[in-house]
Write an enzyme that holds these catalytic residues in place. Sequence first.
Site, short mmCIF file in Angstrom:
data_model
loop_
_atom_site.label_atom_id
_atom_site.label_comp_id
_atom_site.label_asym_id
_atom_site.label_seq_id
_atom_site.Cartn_x
_atom_site.Cartn_y
_atom_site.Cartn_z
N CYS A 344 -149.62 10.70 58.04
CA CYS A 344 -148.88 11.36 56.96
C CYS A 344 -147.39 11.02 57.05
CB CYS A 344 -149.11 12.87 57.03
SG CYS A 344 -148.55 13.75 55.57
N TYR A 373 -146.05 -4.49 73.72
CA TYR A 373 -145.42 -3.35 73.04
C TYR A 373 -146.33 -2.79 71.94
CZ TYR A 373 -141.56 -5.37 75.58
OH TYR A 373 -140.77 -5.89 76.58
#
Length: 420
Positions: A344, A373
């Site tokens: 969201c 990463y």
Amino acid sequence: MTHFPYIDGELHVEQVPVRRIAEAVGTPFYCYSTAALSDNYQAYVDTLGKLGVDVFYSLKANSNQAIIRTLGKLGAGADVVSVGEMYRALKAGIPAERIVFAGVGKTIDEMEAALKAGIYQFNVESFGELETLSDVASRLGVTAPVTLRINPDVDAKTHAKISTGKAENKFGIDIDHAAQFYSAAARMRGIRIVGLAVHIGSQLTDIAPYRAAFLKIAELAQTLRKAGLPVERIDLGGGIGIAYRAESTIDLKDYAALVQEIIAPLGTKIEIEPGRSIVGNAGLLVSRVINVKPGVSRKFVIVDAAMNDLIRPSLYDAYHDIIPIALPPSDAPVERCDVVGPICETGDRFAEQRPLPPVKPGDLVAFATAGAYGSVMSSTYNTRLPAAEVLVEGGRFDVVRPRPSYDHIIDLDRIPDWLA
């Protein structure tokens, strides 16, 4: 992507079909190639080893125990930036005398643990840190081997958030005060000053900043020696950048030639700490399409991976190729889409207006060059289960970090007595 071939129209990791892994572990998941890890590490050894360069893998790029163990068995040391990473390296079989501890904010507890473990080297980044390390080492009755990390004020010409060698960056000791601090370190209790370190940033694709930084470090080393101070080691920091798309990168042979020209004549031990360039292109993030949503002005491909799994696009506007697991026909139409996750947040977006072949709900896609990463920066935001991690070797694979359960995540919280 030599170790990620299409075989009979299906994407493989080495000899294992990605689809088979997805059926076994579900999506999303990270998948790493042992052969790619080995090849990338060996490239540094083959190219720089003849110059006496010692390779310490930078755990911050990917600290999965299986990755560390794989590289450790090949001979790599470890570059760590926290005591947690140090414990990971030790548990994966890296001996303490093969561990370099870097980082701008080492705590007293971390210093004490590293000194008790007997690590190879501390890269110290400020005079205050040096004084604290001296106090801790003296209290323990041991000596800390120290390099001073120098900030040479060189623009690495990389992303601003991963540039570490400019004067305004938080890292290192500014080069104008380095000789003064080095001389002071040589007189401190509990400190054995052994050399200099420099790291100007991550993902460099231009060799010119390396030349500028190395020249400054070499000049400083000569100045220190003229003053009668020992300079036994030069730590050159991270490795070269990698290609996330078609951009040009630094040839490792050109980097080696630069080291041979500028640093090798000093006669010191030389260290390098690559991370991204060893593990970055050795990994994929595999995801499944949830829905294809036509919008008013664009089409959205919604996948089951999200920014909690791979934050680089949201954090750095980083680019990752997005490839279908099933090879599309050569004449398949291409349409521009936004590839997004279910979180969201509007920022939960992997790609904007990316040209893609047709995809439909249930299809598998992979985010390429996701080994560095990726998982190591992931979270459980929105109480999402982190992606599983899988390691492939030849025709076999194993889960090297299982996907946790919701109960595992929720049970990390504690309810206080007054709410029980």
